[in-house]
Design an enzyme around this catalytic site. Structure first.
Site, short mmCIF file in Angstrom:
data_model
loop_
_atom_site.label_atom_id
_atom_site.label_comp_id
_atom_site.label_asym_id
_atom_site.label_seq_id
_atom_site.Cartn_x
_atom_site.Cartn_y
_atom_site.Cartn_z
N ASP B 14 0.85 -1.20 0.00
CA ASP B 14 0.00 0.00 0.00
C ASP B 14 0.88 1.25 0.00
O ASP B 14 0.55 2.27 -0.61
CB ASP B 14 -0.96 -0.01 1.19
CG ASP B 14 -2.32 0.59 0.85
OD1 ASP B 14 -2.37 1.44 -0.05
OD2 ASP B 14 -3.33 0.21 1.49
N HIS B 17 1.81 2.93 -3.30
CA HIS B 17 0.93 3.96 -3.86
C HIS B 17 1.52 5.36 -3.63
O HIS B 17 1.40 6.24 -4.48
CB HIS B 17 -0.44 3.94 -3.17
CG HIS B 17 -1.42 2.97 -3.77
ND1 HIS B 17 -1.91 3.11 -5.04
CD2 HIS B 17 -2.02 1.87 -3.25
CE1 HIS B 17 -2.77 2.13 -5.29
NE2 HIS B 17 -2.85 1.36 -4.23
N HIS B 194 -8.37 -3.27 7.78
CA HIS B 194 -7.37 -2.46 7.08
C HIS B 194 -7.91 -1.04 7.01
O HIS B 194 -8.88 -0.78 6.31
CB HIS B 194 -7.19 -3.07 5.67
CG HIS B 194 -6.34 -2.27 4.73
ND1 HIS B 194 -5.06 -2.64 4.37
CD2 HIS B 194 -6.59 -1.12 4.04
CE1 HIS B 194 -4.56 -1.78 3.51
NE2 HIS B 194 -5.47 -0.83 3.28
#
Lengths: 341, 341
Positions: B14, B17, B194
């Site tokens: 993640d 990103h 999450h």
């Protein structure tokens, strides 16, 4: 029980810690003007440690307390002006000076077990017909019973409200709930909460504080503030709205405030960009933000409006081409309007 | 009910990103090594959008999925290696490649209403004898009933756990509690959460998720991640410990991980410095941080140890001179030890 929350903005006081007390009168004036426009209830101004604290040990401010306060005063009309005042740093003459410059709210603070030192200052403020809050700092160092005892003292001196400060950012939501509820249930005055974000819990702690009955919250634009920063104002307002609480401002106005202040207030504390908060508010995939920001810049369109449109189309990851499409629609609309005009 | 929480670290996926998928194999190797040492349960690696997503539209990664995964694999022993896999971007051949490189945990993801597309991939992973999690993305776009229905499908395909992703950072604690509890109460497999920090609620949402029965949490060191970033790992662990939950790592190890990674992982998402989290953990006034950091640098002493000593003395604002005193004591102790040696 009210569902309207009073927001006390500590950007120009607690935020001063983050720049070693170097906020200028020009920055203060600009911010006060923007906060007034945004509908902020109370604007707190001064050295990070409050009145009289400008010194070699703690850091010299860029001007006298009077100069800093006057810079804000000139731009506040419906928003109130407040000071942080810790007896010892602050003296009676400082209260006099603050009254002369037109301070509305005096936040008389002590360590969480030393409320008795605030008496003469709270009484002084009340005799002058102004608002006095009793502020208990480092509130994690006393239990709920002790905090109630100290708050009752401040209440007996005439304090209009009691504010618990989590100066170290130590507290978790369970502790906040217990302590705030104890005060709310046993005091006749309002209760406020001042969080720091050291454990990433400032917004959550502020929300549980109002759920426990607090009616005043401290916050700073873009999370400015000592250490990890204070509660981030614009995120707080977004979450308060989600929970059905009202403020004199709203998310759109605090979002604009966050944007405006980027030009003159370099914030050194970690904070979430307004683009990211906005996608959170609208429920858009976080990975869209770089696309949204790039298109807003390239096409001179409003990122907020673009988010609204994407949210209306319930866009999800993988549909990045639709961002481009909607951005061009907004741009075309603007160009058409310009052509007609 | 267990009070041990599994931590799945999404820093290298993640987090990708936040740097437009430009994490290098060297950064991945360094981080995997540090995470292994810190006792992180699961290390997720790859392009921000998962396997097969490296493309002109979404951004090219610095290497193939196999290259990125192999870079981490070489440094993981007790920590498990995982991938994010969205059918469409990811294909069956990608699963094969990941199996070859030695991936342990496959996070097979779909939009929160499209669980059916994960079936063949979950079944493939299970036939290969590996762990498969079913991941529901953008979970704010479906209500608790719908999420349970989708989760049950994934469970029926053989998923070992279901992870709810708040991909937009939209959720507030009340929503998290409702949705996680619904799954925990009705599924036979574990549930994970999450979070994203768009509203400043990532840590709080993670905590209420485990209070509602989730046993797995995603997080990223220094809050790395898409948009406003994911849950900040080291803050999360500090708060989990406060609430009595255990992890395979602990706050001191994640604090060290945060420090170590500063050298090779430039994080572009807002996060709280470990000095600020540490003062929060120890309950020290936030305004002490500049003094602590300056003295730690000047005297070559450990900021963590200095915080411990100041906390033991229950230091409060106004006692800044004691910081200097304790810092010099630590320095003298080190110098004496060096002289004896």
């Amino acid at each position: 029980m009210t569902n309207t929350i009073i927001l006390s903005d500590a950007t120009l006081r607690d935020g001063n810690h983050a720049v070693r007390h170097q906020l200028t009168t020009e920055q203060i004036a600009n911010y006060a003007s923007a906060a007034e426009q945004a509908g902020i209830d109370i604007v707190e101004v001064g050295h990070g440690n409050g009145m009289g604290a400008s010194s070699c040990l703690l850091g010299k401010a860029t001007g006298t307390d009077t100069e800093l306060l006057a810079a804000a005063r000139a731009h506040l009309r419906d928003s109130k002006l407040s000071v942080h005042f810790i007896p010892g740093f602050g003296k009676t003459t400082d209260i006099e000076r603050a009254l002369e410059v037109g301070v509305d709210v005096f936040r008389i603070a002590s360590h969480c077990t030393e409320a008795n030192i605030t008496r003469q200052y709270i009484e002084h403020v009340k005799r002058a017909g102004k608002t006095a809050y009793g502020v208990l700092m480092m509130s994690h160092m006393a239990d709920a019973d002790e905090l109630l005892k100290q708050s009752r003292q401040m209440q007996s001196y005439g304090a209009d409200a009691i504010v618990l400060m989590d100066s170290a950012g130590f507290s978790t939501p369970d502790l906040v709930t217990e302590k705030v509820a104890r005060l709310v249930d046993n005091l006749s005055v309002e209760v406020g909460y001042h969080a720091h974000n050291n454990l990433g819990l400032a917004v959550a702690n502020s929300i549980v504080a109002v759920q426990a009955g607090a009616t005043m919250l401290d916050a700073c634009v873009r999370g400015f503030g000592a250490g990890a920063g204070n509660t981030q104002l614009e995120a707080l307002v977004a979450v308060l709205e989600r929970y059905g609480y009202r403020t004199r401002t709203d998310f759109a106005h605090t979002a604009a405030l966050a944007r405006i202040t980027e030009a003159f207030l370099p914030v050194r504390t970690p904070h979430i960009s307004i683009a990211n908060i906005t996608t959170g508010v609208f429920g858009l995939f976080s990975g869209f933000v770089p696309h949204i920001e790039r298109l807003a810049t390239e096409l001179h369109i409003d990122a907020f409006e673009l988010c609204e449109r994407l949210a209306a189309r319930k866009l999800v990851a993988g549909q990045e081409d639709v961002i481009v499409e909607e951005a061009h629609r907004i741009a075309a609309k603007i160009n058409n309007a310009a052509a007609v005009a």
